[in-house]
Design an enzyme around this catalytic site. Structure first.
Site, PDB file in Angstrom:
ATOM      1  N   SER A  77       0.788  -1.226   0.000  1.00 38.18           N
ATOM      2  CA  SER A  77       0.000   0.000   0.000  1.00 38.18           C
ATOM      3  C   SER A  77       0.822   1.279   0.000  1.00 38.18           C
ATOM      4  O   SER A  77       0.350   2.304  -0.473  1.00 38.18           O
ATOM      5  CB  SER A  77      -0.941   0.000   1.210  1.00 38.18           C
ATOM      6  OG  SER A  77      -0.223  -0.211   2.400  1.00 38.18           O
ATOM      7  N   HIS A 105      -5.736  -4.065  -1.697  1.00 37.51           N
ATOM      8  CA  HIS A 105      -5.604  -3.166  -2.850  1.00 37.51           C
ATOM      9  C   HIS A 105      -5.639  -3.893  -4.185  1.00 37.51           C
ATOM     10  O   HIS A 105      -5.593  -3.241  -5.232  1.00 37.51           O
ATOM     11  CB  HIS A 105      -4.300  -2.375  -2.745  1.00 37.51           C
ATOM     12  CG  HIS A 105      -4.300  -1.371  -1.636  1.00 37.51           C
ATOM     13  ND1 HIS A 105      -4.860  -0.125  -1.754  1.00 37.51           N
ATOM     14  CD2 HIS A 105      -3.830  -1.441  -0.359  1.00 37.51           C
ATOM     15  CE1 HIS A 105      -4.724   0.538  -0.618  1.00 37.51           C
ATOM     16  NE2 HIS A 105      -4.102  -0.239   0.239  1.00 37.51           N
ATOM     17  N   LYS A 137     -12.729  -0.519  -1.050  1.00 35.71           N
ATOM     18  CA  LYS A 137     -12.002   0.053  -2.188  1.00 35.71           C
ATOM     19  C   LYS A 137     -12.683  -0.285  -3.505  1.00 35.71           C
ATOM     20  O   LYS A 137     -13.494   0.483  -4.001  1.00 35.71           O
ATOM     21  CB  LYS A 137     -10.544  -0.392  -2.145  1.00 35.71           C
ATOM     22  CG  LYS A 137      -9.819   0.138  -0.898  1.00 35.71           C
ATOM     23  CD  LYS A 137      -8.397  -0.311  -0.828  1.00 35.71           C
ATOM     24  CE  LYS A 137      -7.677   0.351   0.343  1.00 35.71           C
ATOM     25  NZ  LYS A 137      -8.194  -0.063   1.661  1.00 35.71           N
TER      26      LYS A 137
END
Length: 303
Positions: A77, A105, A137
């Protein structure tokens, strides 16, 4: 942070990538397990640490470890780097270590059909013991998930504090996540999911390429939607953030203790929702700011 203490306890060992996210670090520290670190994204360093741990055993008693966990991220990240997953999986299988993969992610953003880092790297999900991800996300919701064998999930339901004491997700959020899954998989809205994945990859690669052209130092790999730009000098953190804000750019700036003192950075997270015009305008503004704050270190040592 609450799953790791439920999985690892006294007599266990957690081997963590040197640049793992704070949530993994805090989870390892909260557990009763011992922790060791291997060099970032390096399967050779991991193998060396594993060999030493297995041969030496537990401190003082030299008894064999009950369990050994290897913790990595799909996309790191703060670095924007893609995990060297295939090589790490081979090492874990060779030494019979359990692999814990944080896909916060990468799920919904990587791979031909958005299935994450395993699809992108060509790794069978059966070779990953525990997969963790978030719905905040790619799916635009709240909460997260743990994917593992049914026996592991049944155990976590009654032993993980994050599961036992946290409120359940609301039906609205659950439906939002389910619908996002269906769009990504192509079960709804036709080819919108595939188009979004293509747009995300193209936008990320275009933005990274343009930042490198203007002479900025970037971390990470192409195809990664996370693009850190090195500011280095901590005194430039606030200046960069304010200059971006003046021009209507929302950026995340990161400094110590999240990074080392001399590796301050700004982290750009590119979206499939960005148009090429959006990115071109951002690149133009960033070029102006980079010149003002002397950030073009690839062209000159003085920026």
């Amino acid at each position: 942070a609450t799953t790791i203490p439920a999985l690892a306890g006294a007599g266990d060992l957690i081997i963590s990538d040197a640049l793992n996210h704070t949530s993994i670090v805090n989870g390892a520290r909260s557990s009763a397990a011992k922790t060791r670190v291997f060099a970032h994204n390096c399967e050779k360093s991991l193998e060396k640490v594993l060999r030493e741990a297995i041969s030496m055993g537990q401190p003082r008693t030299r008894r064999p470890w009950n369990k050994i966990f290897v913790a990595v991220e799909g996309i790191y990240s703060m670095e924007g780097e893609i995990c060297n997953l295939k090589a790490i999986v081979e090492v874990c299988k060779k030494y019979k270590a359990y692999l814990y993969l944080d896909e916060a992610h990468s799920i919904g953003a990587m791979g031909k059909t958005g299935r994450g880092i395993t699809e992108y790297c060509g790794v069978d999900t059966k070779d990953v013991n525990i997969m963790m991800g978030t719905f905040t996300k790619s799916f635009g919701g709240m909460g997260g998930y743990i994917a593992a064998d049914k026996s592991v999930i049944d155990y976590l339901r009654i032993s993980c504090s994050g599961s036992m004491y946290h409120n359940a997700m609301s039906p609205v959020v659950c439906q939002q996540v389910i619908t996002a899954f269906q769009i990504i998989m192509g079960d709804k809205c036709g080819k919108v999911g595939k188009e979004k994945l293509d747009d995300l990859r193209n936008n990320s690669n275009y933005f990274r390429r343009e930042l490198e052209k203007m002479g900025l130092h970037t971390y990470g790999d192409y195809d990664s939607p996370i693009i850190p730009v090195l500011l280095y000098n901590p005194t430039k953190i606030l200046a960069f953030s304010r200059e971006c804000y003046k021009r209507g750019l929302a950026v995340v700036v990161v400094g110590f203790p999240a990074t080392s003192v001399v590796l301050s950075r700004s982290r750009f997270c590119v979206s499939a929702g960005h148009t090429r015009a959006d990115l071109e305008a951002a690149v133009k503004d960033i070029a102006e700011i980079a010149k003002m704050l002397k950030l073009r270190y690839a062209k000159s040592s003085f920026g």
